[in-house]
Scaffold this active site. Structure first.
Site, short mmCIF file in Angstrom:
data_model
loop_
_atom_site.label_atom_id
_atom_site.label_comp_id
_atom_site.label_asym_id
_atom_site.label_seq_id
_atom_site.Cartn_x
_atom_site.Cartn_y
_atom_site.Cartn_z
N ASP A 1 -15.32 25.48 10.44
CA ASP A 1 -14.22 25.96 9.63
C ASP A 1 -14.26 25.31 8.24
OD1 ASP A 1 -11.45 26.98 8.96
OD2 ASP A 1 -11.50 27.47 11.09
N HIS B 1 -7.09 25.79 6.62
CA HIS B 1 -7.46 26.63 7.77
C HIS B 1 -8.13 25.82 8.87
CE1 HIS B 1 -9.52 29.95 9.90
NE2 HIS B 1 -8.64 30.76 9.35
N SER C 1 -7.86 34.21 13.64
CA SER C 1 -8.29 32.82 13.42
C SER C 1 -7.46 31.86 14.24
CB SER C 1 -8.15 32.46 11.94
OG SER C 1 -9.25 32.90 11.19
#
Length: 796
Positions: free
Chosen positions: A165, A242, A571
């Site tokens: 990520d 994220h 996600s």
């Protein structure tokens, strides 16, 4: 001249000797890869331009990184004037877990490599995009100290979850080691790499045990990392948030009193809070958007597989058209991971609700759709102090202004930047209505540009989802509510005073789960005989860790600082399944990735909390397997599935043969093992015969018989009897034989057969059913998806 990069992967039988001439079938497959490369080159660039390519040849047979890297230089030297030029062109040498390299090549050099007998595939490195607490209670993994739950009795400290990520914020409470954590497992080979504002001695501990970053592919594609006006860290430290969010969702430590300005308050933790975390930063911010190049992704796989991770969570992908399986870094990396017993979990993508846009569809990995949980954020709207209506939002401060109609500021009342009439909406909360093609994000930008105070967005009731106000405070209401508000506004002599209260958190009052409208749907556009997505999991308004130096909306104008933030997307659903995978690995350390996938899929449920069918967001219909795969994940049931559909590497050979691979090429991809037959002449039957936990037949013209094999993983010390029942798809007769499976201590694996016979004339229509085996306690369910396609030759 613009530069780029090429990745080349090699499975070589020797440096000093040549391969024998391949069969004509091999030549045809090689011609396919040359054609695939040529088409991509035609649309992408000229021969004078260098880019990033991936050339794949399979397994690494040297088991020596130094020798393998020397081989890469030797092979690359064949398309350069000198060895020095070859060395300068190379970015990565993939020499740990498979053989490969990345280098700057022009199209002529790439084509020459594609024609080499050793090469399995050549493809340009693309840029993939990211698919972007209460959720674990909703899944049944509670922290109630008065009763034993899997979190308490599961020993997950020896399990390492790898997160591919945007990095990690190591100071977050989610990544602090807790009292009682044992030393790092001796099998761990990973490291924490020093970088900008990332000191391994301070950042890493017994919880966060690995941190690497990969930048070469990104910088070849986009130039040097620009940190002026585009905040980033040249290290494993996360700015976009994220990666911190997904890592804490999968395996974050237990942290009490987590909330977003008091909203969603509770205890935050990952699915496997005692598991170790290793982060691999492969995605970098460009104007707030995470971009991940395939060259960097493959480098992360090469390291992670060697480091010793047990589960990989990867929330990125590429919108269809999909590349061939071995022309994709994600599919190549996950195939090698599967061979080493590592479960890889991918997000399905955010391109729904249209069909056939699901991503990450390889049969050796898990693909996860997104659905809601039973938590809502009602937000009160009061007009003129005497009229109240409820919307959905995540707003932390009261808003007070005047309500205005969109037609005052936008041509035809369509809230888009192109329709703005240049009138300012200062102090106004603008009421906008959904029109086809107008999503709320477009309306947000338009109203913000018009200097509006806030936005009330009315849309079909299948779509409203509360979210953190990205560009401007936004309330979501359905069309009916919006019409009521609009009529009130039209009947007012002056603009009504509108007062919007801070959002509240309500649990257990909304129907859940519902597959969210943007979650990418099946069938797979490259292999429709393998059902994808596999499963759905929570992915809407997930509260998880966040870098405190990053605004929650990523907007420069947002001066708020938070440690926890809401995010939505597949996600977010992906790390939920990764966390469950880590739990299953700790309970069943000997299970293969296929066994883990089977347990997750066959124990999934297809009814919501009200015992009605799970709805498909974006429509008023119930979900089908193309929306939710086998159903919604149930971690408690998955730990004791009763039966599993297991697969070894050799079981994927039928799939590879049907995809056009020859024995020679399969031998370069598959790790050698005694008894493994790679001869496609000995492989018979369609992909429906692969021992997958679901069954998909996309072209049923006449009766066919499909084989499945199940293994009893329940009570192995006594005789167990399972009875089979079929729910038939419309117009299809389903016969199971035998209908009774009797397991004993000496017979734990049994095969059965399903015969499908079309009973109707049809074309282009999928129908759905299921196969269920039960011993009275376990219910082992497999989705059955059939497309009858016999309109030309149908006879009763």
């Amino acid at each position: 001249m613009m530069k780029g990069t090429c990745i080349a992967l090699y499975g070589i039988h020797g440096i000093w000797w040549s391969f024998m001439k391949e069969t004509m079938a091999t030549y045809h497959l090689q011609s396919f890869w040359v054609l695939f490369l040529a088409v991509s080159l035609y649309f992408a660039h000229t021969t004078s331009t260098s880019h990033v390519y991936i050339v794949y040849l399979g397994i690494n047979q040297f088991h020596d990184p130094v020798l393998t890297s020397k081989l890469h230089i030797q092979v690359l030297s064949d398309v350069f004037a000198s060895e020095e030029d070859a060395k300068r062109s190379i970015l990565y040498s993939y020499s740990n877990s498979f053989s490969g390299f990345s280098a700057k090549l022009n199209s002529s050099q790439a084509t020459i490599l594609a024609r080499m007998d050793k090469v399995v595939s050549v493809f340009r490195s693309k840029t993939l995009k990211l698919h972007t607490t209460r959720s674990w209670d909703f899944l049944g993994l509670t922290l109630d100290e008065t009763r034993v739950t899997p979190i308490e009795f599961t020993n997950s400290q020896d399990v390492v979850v790898g997160i591919f990520d945007t990095g990690v914020w190591p100071e977050s409470g989610s990544f602090q080691e807790k009292a009682g954590m044992r030393p790092i497992p001796s099998s761990w080979k990973g490291v924490c790499v020093e970088g900008e504002k990332f000191e391994p001695a301070k950042a890493c501990n017994r919880k966060l045990i690995g941190a690497r970053y990969y930048l070469k592919g990104f910088e070849q594609e986009y130039g040097p990392l620009n940190m002026s006006g585009n905040p980033e860290y040249r290290s494993a430290r996360d700015f976009l948030g994220h990666g911190t969010h997904t890592a804490s969702t999968a395996a974050g430590s237990i942290v009490k009193n987590a909330s977003f300005f008091g909203i969603g308050q509770g205890t935050a933790r990952g699915g496997a809070p005692w598991a170790r975390v290793a982060v691999y930063k492969i995605c970098w911010g460009i104007n707030g958007v995470g971009s991940c190049t395939e060259a960097d992704i493959l480098a992360a796989f090469d390291d992670a597989l060697h480091d010793g991770v047990h589960v990989i969570s990867a929330s990125f992908g590429a919108t269809p058209p999909l590349s061939p399986f071995f022309a994709s870094s994600a599919d190549i990396g996950s195939f090698h991971a599967m061979q080493l017993g590592i479960t890889v979990v991918f997000s399905a993508g955010n391109d729904g609700p249209e069909p056939s846009l699901v991503q990450n569809v390889a049969p050796w990995s898990l693909c996860v759709a997104a659905s809601t949980i039973d938590r809502s954020f009602p937000t009160e709207i009061v007009l003129d102090s005497n009229f109240t209506i409820m919307g959905q939002s995540i707003i932390s401060k009261e808003i007070k202004g005047r309500l205005a109609n969109a037609i005052t500021y936008f041509v035809d009342g369509v809230c888009s930047l192109g329709n703005w009439n240049r009138k300012l909406a200062t102090g106004r909360v603008v009421l906008c209505f959904y029109t086809p093609g107008l999503v709320y994000e477009i309306a947000q930008v338009a109203v913000k540009t018009a200097k509006g105070l806030g936005l009330i967005f009315a849309e079909p009731f299948t779509k409203p989802i509360a979210d953190v106000d990205d560009d401007i405070p936004t309330l979501h209401v359905d069309i009916n509510q919006g019409t009521i508000i609009g009529n009130y506004l039209a009947g007012s002599l002056k603009l009504p005073v509108v007062q919007i209260s801070p959002s509240k958190t309500i649990i257990g009052k909304s129907p859940a789960p519902t597959v969210v409208y943007f979650s990418s749907r099946g069938p797979s556009s490259i292999s429709p005989d393998i059902l994808k997505p596999d499963i759905t999991a929570p992915g809407i308004n997930i509260l998880a860790a966040w870098p405190p130096q990053t605004p929650p909306t990523l907007q420069p104008s947002d001066d708020r600082l938070v440690r926890w933030n809401f995010q939505s997307g597949t996600s977010m659903s992906c790390p939920h399944v990764s966390g469950v995978g880590a739990l299953l690995k700790s309970v069943h350390p000997g299970w293969s990735p296929a066994a883990t996938r089977s347990a997750i899929m066959t124990t999934a449920y297809t009814r919501d909390a009200s015992h009605d069918s799970i709805l498909a967001g974006g429509s008023m219909a119930g979900s089908t397997p193309f929306d939710m795969g086998a159903g919604h994940i149930n971690p408690l049931k998955a730990m004791d599935p009763g039966l599993i559909y297991d697969m070894k590497t050799s079981d994927y050979i039928l799939f590879l043969c049907n995809m056009g691979y020859t024995q020679e090429r399969i031998e370069r991809i598959v790790l050698p093992s005694p008894g493994v037959d790679t001869n496609c002449k000995n492989m018979h039957g369609p992909n429906a015969n692969i021992n997958y936990p679901s069954i998909s037949v996309p072209n049923l013209r006449s009766p066919i018989t499909i084989k499945r094999t199940v293994r009893n993983v329940g009570c192995g010390k006594k005789t167990t009897v399972y009875f089979g029942v079929a729910k038939e798809p419309d117009g299809v007769e389903v016969v199971i034989w035998p209908r009774v499976l009797i397991f004993s201590p000496s017979k734990q694996e049994i095969s059965y057969y399903i015969t499908l016979k079309p009973l109707k004339k049809s074309e282009g229509r999928y129908d759905f059913g299921e196969i269920v085996w039960s011993d009275g306690f376990h219910h082992v369910r497999s989705p059955l998806v059939v497309l009858v396609n016999n309109s030309d030759d149908f006879t009763m």
